[in-house]
Enzyme design. Sequence first.
Site, PDB file in Angstrom:
ATOM      1  N   ALA A   1      -5.452  -1.037  -7.744  1.00 45.88           N
ATOM      2  CA  ALA A   1      -6.194   0.007  -7.023  1.00 45.88           C
ATOM      3  C   ALA A   1      -7.710  -0.111  -7.160  1.00 45.88           C
ATOM      4  CB  ALA A   1      -5.725   1.370  -7.515  1.00 45.88           C
TER       5      ALA A   1
ATOM      6  N   ARG B   1      -3.613  -1.292   2.853  1.00 52.42           N
ATOM      7  CA  ARG B   1      -2.589  -0.951   1.852  1.00 52.42           C
ATOM      8  C   ARG B   1      -2.546   0.571   1.716  1.00 52.42           C
ATOM      9  NH1 ARG B   1      -1.730  -4.524  -3.145  1.00 52.42           N
ATOM     10  NH2 ARG B   1       0.273  -3.473  -2.967  1.00 52.42           N
TER      11      ARG B   1
ATOM     12  N   GLN C   1       3.655  -9.391 -11.040  1.00 50.22           N
ATOM     13  CA  GLN C   1       2.287  -9.202 -11.554  1.00 50.22           C
ATOM     14  C   GLN C   1       2.232  -9.323 -13.079  1.00 50.22           C
ATOM     15  OE1 GLN C   1       3.665  -7.332  -9.177  1.00 50.22           O
ATOM     16  NE2 GLN C   1       2.170  -6.551  -7.714  1.00 50.22           N
TER      17      GLN C   1
ATOM     18  N   ASP D   1      -1.891   3.861  -9.021  1.00 50.25           N
ATOM     19  CA  ASP D   1      -2.558   3.545  -7.753  1.00 50.25           C
ATOM     20  C   ASP D   1      -3.071   4.784  -7.051  1.00 50.25           C
ATOM     21  OD1 ASP D   1      -0.676   1.197  -8.353  1.00 50.25           O
ATOM     22  OD2 ASP D   1      -2.071   0.451  -6.843  1.00 50.25           O
TER      23      ASP D   1
END
Length: 372
Positions: free
Chosen positions: A56, A94, A207, A248
């Site tokens: 983010a 996004r 990730q 996020d």
Amino acid sequence: MHVAGTPYRTIWPSDTDSAIVKIIDQRFLPHRFVIEELRTVAEVCTAIREMHVRGAGLIGATAAFGMHLAALTAPEHDFTPFIQEAAKDLVQTRPTAGNLAWAVNRQLAAIERENTLAAKRAKAFALACEIADEDAEFCRRIGEHGKEIIARLSRKKNGAPVNILTHCNAGWLAFVDYGSATAPIYAAHAEGIRVHVWVDETRPWLQGAKLTAWELKGEGVPHTLIADNTGGHLMQHGMVDMVIVGTDRTTRCGDVANKIGTYLKALAALDNGVPFYVALPSSTFDWTVRDGLSEIPIEQRSGREITHIEGLSETDALTTIAIAPPDTPTLNYGFDVTPARLITGLISERGVMAADEEDILRLYPEHRQKPA
Ligand code: MRU
């Protein structure tokens, strides 16, 4: 932080030409260290959508630099419509990360306040740099506040390593520097407090396996990579002292949207009495939203992220292979919402707070005004 001993941020303007913005292209980590140059807002949109950059904080900073590139390339006679179109394109890349609209709206307001084309362009560049610097500084402060929690656990364990579980990558690669969830870990490690990190691999994009493990190795922090489903078992056996994850988007009541699977870790933590912390710079708060489950949009991504996997072959070639039968139906939600009631505390640049509206507003009184 550092790459092979050299200090790096995840995004920076070129020293010689501010019309070039440089990023670490995270699609190639941990196998290749690739720097990409972005020159247009279209390239910035692609970089965010296709996850050359992600996380983010970094998405917000990249969008801020996208607005700078838009201001530079906007034709004088059509400046405002061009800028507004760029803002719309960036925000759509996004949907879940709160920092994206926050950074773009901050740029739009600042650009509008200037009167001349030159001043608008200068402002957009200055603000992009400011947003990036602020992101790094806020994460550094998160590290200082969160370190105290780790230090307390360390004292309770008479200096034995504090075992911290983290999900996804909320490290320096997800921000401009330091990271949110990793900042307290880096700060504790730098002070000689013994820590050990359980790294969830984080299917499907991996990730954790690709980025968090690479970061921690680079900083010399002891860590162990685990399959996503392992955390609950470790907690049942007393092998996790705390969980720290990122977010996020965070509601004003303390619900957090984070990488898919975070909710299950929070449930397991509650069942086992393991403290569950969420680290965030305040740019991640969406002050207009109260209920995360019904109000935060959850991104759905291509099923190919589930049916295929990328990695390094034995001949050192970057390779993609299929792992599911052809045409298998998929459903790929990128995030889930962890309700505030499962969260022990939020760690931000201003300190540690409970995940509830009153305590959040104790640290952010300027947002006391309720949304309409
Ligand atoms: O899809 P990504 O890699 O952009 O998602 C990032 C995350 O969900 C991380 O967990 C992180 O905590 C949030 S980044 C501030």
